[in-house]
Design a protein around this motif. Structure first.
Motif, PDB file in Angstrom:
ATOM      1  N   VAL A 175       0.867  -1.171   0.000  1.00 43.72           N
ATOM      2  CA  VAL A 175       0.000   0.000   0.000  1.00 43.72           C
ATOM      3  C   VAL A 175       0.902   1.218   0.000  1.00 43.72           C
ATOM      4  CG1 VAL A 175      -1.794   1.233   1.252  1.00 43.72           C
ATOM      5  CG2 VAL A 175      -1.762  -1.264   1.268  1.00 43.72           C
ATOM      6  N   ARG A 176       0.623   2.134  -0.899  1.00 39.84           N
ATOM      7  CA  ARG A 176       1.428   3.357  -0.967  1.00 39.84           C
ATOM      8  C   ARG A 176       1.060   4.276   0.179  1.00 39.84           C
ATOM      9  NH1 ARG A 176       1.407   4.721  -7.393  1.00 39.84           N
ATOM     10  NH2 ARG A 176       2.358   2.769  -8.007  1.00 39.84           N
ATOM     11  N   ALA A 177       2.085   4.885   0.723  1.00 40.50           N
ATOM     12  CA  ALA A 177       1.862   5.836   1.812  1.00 40.50           C
ATOM     13  C   ALA A 177       1.212   7.088   1.235  1.00 40.50           C
ATOM     14  CB  ALA A 177       3.178   6.176   2.485  1.00 40.50           C
ATOM     15  N   ARG A 178       0.376   7.681   2.018  1.00 39.81           N
ATOM     16  CA  ARG A 178      -0.264   8.917   1.579  1.00 39.81           C
ATOM     17  C   ARG A 178       0.759  10.041   1.563  1.00 39.81           C
ATOM     18  NH1 ARG A 178      -5.391  10.296   4.886  1.00 39.81           N
ATOM     19  NH2 ARG A 178      -5.515  11.845   3.258  1.00 39.81           N
ATOM     20  N   ALA A 179       0.591  10.937   0.617  1.00 38.28           N
ATOM     21  CA  ALA A 179       1.483  12.107   0.552  1.00 38.28           C
ATOM     22  C   ALA A 179       1.224  12.960   1.780  1.00 38.28           C
ATOM     23  CB  ALA A 179       1.202  12.886  -0.713  1.00 38.28           C
ATOM     24  N   PRO A 180       2.288  13.546   2.325  1.00 41.20           N
ATOM     25  CA  PRO A 180       2.109  14.376   3.529  1.00 41.20           C
ATOM     26  C   PRO A 180       1.232  15.569   3.194  1.00 41.20           C
ATOM     27  CG  PRO A 180       4.358  14.540   2.707  1.00 41.20           C
ATOM     28  CD  PRO A 180       3.661  13.505   1.890  1.00 41.20           C
ATOM     29  N   ASP A 181       0.449  15.972   4.173  1.00 40.52           N
ATOM     30  CA  ASP A 181      -0.426  17.124   4.019  1.00 40.52           C
ATOM     31  C   ASP A 181       0.395  18.389   4.231  1.00 40.52           C
ATOM     32  OD1 ASP A 181      -2.635  18.695   3.728  1.00 40.52           O
ATOM     33  OD2 ASP A 181      -3.494  18.236   5.694  1.00 40.52           O
ATOM     34  N   ASN A 182       0.558  19.177   3.158  1.00 35.67           N
ATOM     35  CA  ASN A 182       1.409  20.372   3.213  1.00 35.67           C
ATOM     36  C   ASN A 182       0.608  21.661   3.350  1.00 35.67           C
ATOM     37  OD1 ASN A 182       3.770  18.957   3.032  1.00 35.67           O
ATOM     38  ND2 ASN A 182       3.772  18.994   0.793  1.00 35.67           N
ATOM     39  N   ASP A 183      -0.580  21.580   3.882  1.00 37.06           N
ATOM     40  CA  ASP A 183      -1.367  22.803   4.090  1.00 37.06           C
ATOM     41  C   ASP A 183      -0.824  23.571   5.307  1.00 37.06           C
ATOM     42  OD1 ASP A 183      -3.059  22.605   1.984  1.00 37.06           O
ATOM     43  OD2 ASP A 183      -4.673  21.652   3.113  1.00 37.06           O
TER      44      ASP A 183
END
Length: 110
Positions: free
Chosen positions: A101-109
């Motif tokens: 499972v691919r890791a989710r991209a970090p939330d850069n907000d």
């Protein structure tokens, strides 16, 4: 018009249908029902009931289930092809799942 079977059914299938018919006959006799009574109660003809009890594979499954229902045995059919008991199917399904499972991209907000 009856449909013709173009290929013979596997022997295991024929034996299973014959065995089921025999068990239905025993259940009818234990309940002291004659063929006419049971057939009428199920909304089928005596000939159809005869074919079920003799294990003829061309009888519609709905008629067989109606007979089982009238005999109080319909619950015994619920385990047939139960997905929870399908170990082979579960293995095939698990083999098709993604291996990682691919890791989710970090939330850069910010």
């Amino acid at each position: 018009m009856a449909h013709e079977i173009t290929q013979p059914l596997p022997l295991e299938v024929l034996k299973s249908v014959e065995s089921l018919g025999g068990r239905i006959r025993i259940a009818r006799l234990r309940r002291r029902l004659n063929m006419d009574e049971l057939a009428k109660a199920c909304g089928i003809g005596r000939r159809t009931l005869y074919r079920i009890e003799n294990g003829e594979p061309g009888v519609a499954i709905g008629f067989t289930l109606a007979v089982l229902w009238k005999l109080g045995l319909l619950d015994t059919v619920r385990a047939v092809a139960d997905p929870d008991d399908d170990e082979h199917g579960k293995i095939l399904e698990a083999a098709r799942r993604p291996q990682r499972v691919r890791a989710r991209a970090p939330d850069n907000d910010f």
